[in-house]
Design a protein around this motif. Structure first.
Motif, PDB file in Angstrom:
ATOM      1  N   HIS A  41      36.616  38.960  34.776  1.00  0.00           N
ATOM      2  CA  HIS A  41      37.167  40.166  34.151  1.00  0.00           C
ATOM      3  C   HIS A  41      36.965  40.188  32.642  1.00  0.00           C
ATOM      4  O   HIS A  41      37.565  41.025  31.958  1.00  0.00           O
ATOM      5  CB  HIS A  41      38.662  40.277  34.478  1.00  0.00           C
ATOM      6  N   GLY A  42      36.148  39.302  32.134  1.00  0.00           N
ATOM      7  CA  GLY A  42      35.876  39.276  30.699  1.00  0.00           C
ATOM      8  C   GLY A  42      35.702  37.863  30.207  1.00  0.00           C
ATOM      9  O   GLY A  42      36.270  36.913  30.776  1.00  0.00           O
ATOM     10  N   PHE A  66      43.624  42.372  38.022  1.00  0.00           N
ATOM     11  CA  PHE A  66      42.766  43.456  37.558  1.00  0.00           C
ATOM     12  C   PHE A  66      41.575  43.637  38.499  1.00  0.00           C
ATOM     13  O   PHE A  66      40.975  42.666  38.970  1.00  0.00           O
ATOM     14  CB  PHE A  66      42.259  43.153  36.145  1.00  0.00           C
ATOM     15  N   ILE A  67      41.260  44.898  38.783  1.00  0.00           N
ATOM     16  CA  ILE A  67      40.018  45.242  39.460  1.00  0.00           C
ATOM     17  C   ILE A  67      39.349  46.359  38.668  1.00  0.00           C
ATOM     18  O   ILE A  67      40.029  47.154  38.002  1.00  0.00           O
ATOM     19  CB  ILE A  67      40.250  45.673  40.922  1.00  0.00           C
ATOM     20  N   GLU A  68      38.032  46.442  38.735  1.00  0.00           N
ATOM     21  CA  GLU A  68      37.285  47.371  37.895  1.00  0.00           C
ATOM     22  C   GLU A  68      37.695  48.817  38.143  1.00  0.00           C
ATOM     23  O   GLU A  68      37.653  49.657  37.238  1.00  0.00           O
ATOM     24  CB  GLU A  68      35.784  47.206  38.140  1.00  0.00           C
ATOM     25  N   ALA A 105      44.277  38.864  34.493  1.00  0.00           N
ATOM     26  CA  ALA A 105      42.829  38.989  34.320  1.00  0.00           C
ATOM     27  C   ALA A 105      42.239  37.586  34.290  1.00  0.00           C
ATOM     28  O   ALA A 105      42.783  36.685  33.640  1.00  0.00           O
ATOM     29  CB  ALA A 105      42.494  39.744  33.040  1.00  0.00           C
ATOM     30  N   LEU A 106      41.161  37.392  35.018  1.00  0.00           N
ATOM     31  CA  LEU A 106      40.544  36.075  35.157  1.00  0.00           C
ATOM     32  C   LEU A 106      39.208  36.039  34.412  1.00  0.00           C
ATOM     33  O   LEU A 106      38.455  37.009  34.418  1.00  0.00           O
ATOM     34  CB  LEU A 106      40.306  35.756  36.631  1.00  0.00           C
ATOM     35  N   VAL A 160      41.958  54.406  34.430  1.00  0.00           N
ATOM     36  CA  VAL A 160      42.512  54.537  33.080  1.00  0.00           C
ATOM     37  C   VAL A 160      41.642  55.452  32.235  1.00  0.00           C
ATOM     38  O   VAL A 160      42.136  56.324  31.508  1.00  0.00           O
ATOM     39  CB  VAL A 160      42.653  53.149  32.418  1.00  0.00           C
ATOM     40  N   GLN A 161      40.331  55.278  32.328  1.00  0.00           N
ATOM     41  CA  GLN A 161      39.422  56.115  31.548  1.00  0.00           C
ATOM     42  C   GLN A 161      39.535  57.584  31.965  1.00  0.00           C
ATOM     43  O   GLN A 161      39.523  58.485  31.120  1.00  0.00           O
ATOM     44  CB  GLN A 161      37.985  55.615  31.723  1.00  0.00           C
TER      45      GLN A 161
END
Length: 325
Positions: free
Chosen positions: A47-48, A76-78, A42-43, A84-85
């Motif tokens: 990504h946050g 990671f991609i959205e 994650a970058l 996951v959700q």
């Protein structure tokens, strides 16, 4: 945590070096071990911007890397977060469905090819989810194993199938040797004490344990351990039988027949498809039937959809069949 990285290219190079280092063989007590790893990336700030979000998204990316075979890195991609959700929501719906008794069993007849009579059935799990879609075991079982639902769900299937079998027998609809096949997942079969659970279920349903056939996969037997062996022996002592499901022709398959008390072989639909026109499949099926007969095993052909398949199987000594036909 690599705060000084200025380029994603450099980060990917580091990930590749880490994977290469991890895969180097390790000597331990005279044995050479080989390890693999999965890396999630994650970058920031893409990504946050805080540690918790970055760690969570890197973790999601890592599990995505594992799900496609492992031994790789994944950014990671959205879309992963959305998946996951959706999975979490589906898991919650499954737990509620079990509590509300919303799962359903269908029963596929097993036909004696010589007599032309129904001699058994296989219990098939289905679930009409909240969207009105029928979810098949191909999706249900892996997800239930992942979310810890497999044991209670399998026990529900076993209880319902045994109760249905008892009701059929009590109503006088069946012959005295009519059987019920129930699939066992590899994870549930490795549960300590499963033999006692099956014994209690059979006794509560007041059925003859010989009427119960438990379908196990070859993949299950590749991960054999003490719990599986104990369950195997305990269940066999009750009189219930084991079917080796989706049987193939590999050397490992033949070893299972020698090392474990298998009673029935179920030929995978991949081999029965296009019989008798497919010469390769015809040769494989003929060989399996001949071998099963020589070992005094009952052989069941799956995926039967045509009279031509039935005629071929009967002429080659296959005992039973099941399928849409």
């Amino acid at each position: 945590n690599l705060p000084d990285i200025r380029s994603s290219v450099n980060l990917f190079q580091i990930a590749k070096k880490m994977l290469s280092a991890i895969t180097l063989p390790i000597e331990l007590d005279g044995h050479e071990l080989h390890l693999t790893a999965s890396i999630g990336i994650a970058l920031s700030p893409e990504h946050g911007t805080d540690a918790d979000t970055l760690v969570r998204n890197a973790n999601i990316a890592m599990y995505n890397a594992k799900s496609v075979g492992g031994n790789r890195h994944q950014v990671f991609i959205e879309k992963m977060n959305e998946q996951v959700q959706q999975q979490v929501q589906l898991e919650e719906e499954m737990w509620r469905a079990l509590g509300r008794n919303e799962f359903v069993l269908f029963y596929q007849p097993v036909i004696d090819l010589t007599a032309g009579l129904i001699v058994g059935a296989e219990a098939l799990l289905r679930w009409p989810n909240t969207h009105g879609e029928w979810i098949s075991p191909a999706e249900l079982i892996p997800l239930s194993e992942k979310c810890g639902l497999i044991a209670p769900l399998s026990e529900w299937v076993l209880t319902e199938a045994c109760a249905q079998l008892q009701a059929w027998h009590e109503n006088g609809h069946l012959s005295n040797d009519f059987t019920m096949a129930v699939n066992l997942s590899s994870r549930h079969f490795a549960t300590p004490g499963l033999a006692a659970i099956i014994t209690d279920t059979v006794e509560h349903a007041e059925i003859d344990p010989r009427w119960l056939h438990l379908d196990i996969s070859e993949a299950m037997l590749t991960g054999i351990n003490e719990a599986i062996i104990s369950n195997f022996e305990g269940i066999k002592r009750t009189g219930s039988k084991f079917s080796l499901d989706d049987f193939s022709t590999g050397f490992s398959s033949l070893g299972y027949l020698r090392n474990y008390p298998i009673d029935l072989l179920k030929i995978d639909r991949a081999y029965t498809k296009n019989l008798p026109e497919d010469a390769d499949n015809a040769a494989i099926v003929t060989t399996i039937i001949a071998m099963a007969n020589s070992l005094n095993l009952t052989v069941v052909a799956k995926g039967i959809e045509s009279d031509a398949q039935v005629d071929f199987l009967k002429s080659n000594g296959c005992h039973q069949a099941q399928g849409f036909l």
